[in-house]
Design a protein around this motif. Structure first.
Motif, PDB file in Angstrom:
ATOM      1  N   GLN A   1       1.099  -1.195  -0.137  1.00  0.00           N
ATOM      2  CA  GLN A   1      -0.014   0.370   0.020  1.00  0.00           C
ATOM      3  C   GLN A   1       0.884   0.939   0.175  1.00  0.00           C
ATOM      4  O   GLN A   1       2.142   0.906   0.639  1.00  0.00           O
ATOM      5  CB  GLN A   1      -1.192   0.298   1.229  1.00  0.00           C
TER       6      GLN A   1
ATOM      7  N   ARG B   1      -7.228   2.724   1.480  1.00  0.00           N
ATOM      8  CA  ARG B   1      -5.802   2.425   1.290  1.00  0.00           C
ATOM      9  C   ARG B   1      -5.890   2.041  -0.224  1.00  0.00           C
ATOM     10  O   ARG B   1      -7.039   1.644  -1.100  1.00  0.00           O
ATOM     11  CB  ARG B   1      -5.856   0.834   1.777  1.00  0.00           C
TER      12      ARG B   1
ATOM     13  N   SER C   1     -12.357   3.806   6.979  1.00  0.00           N
ATOM     14  CA  SER C   1     -10.307   3.414   5.509  1.00  0.00           C
ATOM     15  C   SER C   1     -10.437   3.453   4.411  1.00  0.00           C
ATOM     16  O   SER C   1     -10.823   2.778   4.685  1.00  0.00           O
ATOM     17  CB  SER C   1      -9.979   2.226   6.392  1.00  0.00           C
TER      18      SER C   1
ATOM     19  N   LYS D   1      -3.308   5.621   3.236  1.00  0.00           N
ATOM     20  CA  LYS D   1      -3.293   4.570   4.068  1.00  0.00           C
ATOM     21  C   LYS D   1      -4.127   5.613   4.743  1.00  0.00           C
ATOM     22  O   LYS D   1      -3.462   6.463   5.204  1.00  0.00           O
ATOM     23  CB  LYS D   1      -2.746   3.702   4.931  1.00  0.00           C
TER      24      LYS D   1
END
Length: 366
Positions: free
Chosen positions: A197, A306, A304, A200
């Motif tokens: 990733q 990401r 969240s 984030k």
């Protein structure tokens, strides 16, 4: 005479609105794949091989949850290194039909608002009315109506049984709905890798909900642009210090044939509770795909966001725990996970670029 086989799954709740709200959050395709295990169940939906949504419903959300693995119903227990994979059962179900059954008495609707301000029209509740529909309280607009064991209102309970009848122990009107299930089709697994990733972000769902709600439905593309915080070295202490940001920390850009809109978010703890960005990011997605998460974000408390280095987007929405179980320390909050592939994956862009260079060379040769 052989012993009667117990049902693979028996689960019950005294108020089905919490479960119905989770299912509505992923209801954008006619069929869903349900995977049942000892820890709970997942409901997964896929569309056009570009977007998946998974609702995680943990066992402690139910008042009763009994799972009997299919491979042990006959008394045979297989001990293998992949025990967790074996001790689960999967099937497909028509999601719209299930939601219609849950709402058979008209009481499955939660008090989740459909707009960003919670000012939607609501009917007045008469004094003699005894139902669990929404009241006219304007503060009840933008949250999921959780389970409330101590409430005096009457709600609709549910007993869910897979591969076997469930015992009926409720009083008052009851309805049994028998729904055909199907063999599960192989579904797409993007396999988001946290190690790859590049962005984030954790923020309050109300911020993300307001951003989606304010965008024009005619937009066809949504772009997430992010850059690492800019720092400079302090000549006195030798430590890095933040400096004036010249590039946006987080920008959401939507565009279509009739215009575009940009929304910038500051690196402020009141807005972005957590921010991690390792490199400059700019990936575009179909707005129609992102808009499918609006029902889930309306019922959630935190979001969240990401993105990995290939542009795969993961949106996880954390749901509030059922009321009455907030402080018991044992209840696991349910959540819904959306994964969306970008409009043009990087390898396709590189392919187009290579083809363009080849065509240019052909023109020069000719």
């Amino acid at each position: 005479m052989p012993a009667e086989r117990p049902p693979v799954l028996t689960a019950s709740v005294h108020d089905l609105r919490y479960i119905a709200a989770l299912l509505r959050g992923v209801n954008f395709h006619k069929r869903a794949t349900v995977t049942v295990a000892k820890q709970g169940m997942t409901v997964k939906v896929e569309e056009a091989r570009t977007i998946t949504a998974t609702a995680w419903v943990f066992a402690d959300i139910f008042d009763e949850y009994v799972y009997n693995p299919e491979n042990t119903l006959d008394g045979d227990v297989m001990q293998t290194s992949q025990e967790e994979e074996i001790e689960s059962s999967s099937f497909e179900m028509p999601l719209n039909t299930v939601l219609d059954c849950l709402n058979i008495f008209g009481t499955a609707a939660s008090s989740t608002g459909s707009g960003s301000g919670g000012g939607g029209k609501k009917g007045w509740k008469r004094q003699a009315q005894d139902s669990d529909r929404d009241s006219g309280d304007e503060n009840e607009g933008n949250r999921i109506e959780p389970l409330n064991p101590n409430a005096s209102e009457k709600h609709t309970g549910m007993r869910l049984t897979y591969m076997g009848p469930g015992a009926e122990d409720a009083t008052g009107p009851t309805t049994t709905c028998e729904i055909a299930t199907y063999e599960p089709e192989p579904y797409l697994d993007f396999g988001f890798d946290p190690d790859n990733q590049v962005l984030k972000i954790i923020l309050k769902s109300s911020w993300f909900r307001d951003a989606l709600s304010e965008l024009d439905p005619s937009y066809d593309k949504l772009t997430f642009i992010s850059n690492p915080p800019e720092t400079s070295e302090n000549p006195t202490t030798g430590r890095n210090r933040n400096q004036t940001q010249t590039k946006p920390i987080l920008r959401i850009k939507a565009g279509g044939n009739f215009g575009s809109t940009e929304m910038d978010y500051p690196n402020d703890r009141d807005v972005l509770e957590s921010f991690e960005c390792t490199q400059s990011v700019s990936f575009s997605y179909r707005f129609s795909h992102i808009a499918k998460s609006l029902r889930a974000v309306q019922s959630s408390t935190k979001t969240s966001l990401r993105i990995d280095n290939d542009g795969l987007l993961s949106l996880q929405f954390m749901m509030p725990p059922p009321k009455g179980k907030e402080d018991d320390g044992e209840s696991s909050a349910a959540y819904i996970d959306f994964q969306v592939s970008p409009n043009f994956p990087p390898w396709i862009e590189r392919l187009f670029l290579s083809l363009g260079e080849c065509l240019a060379l052909d023109d020069e040769i000719i």
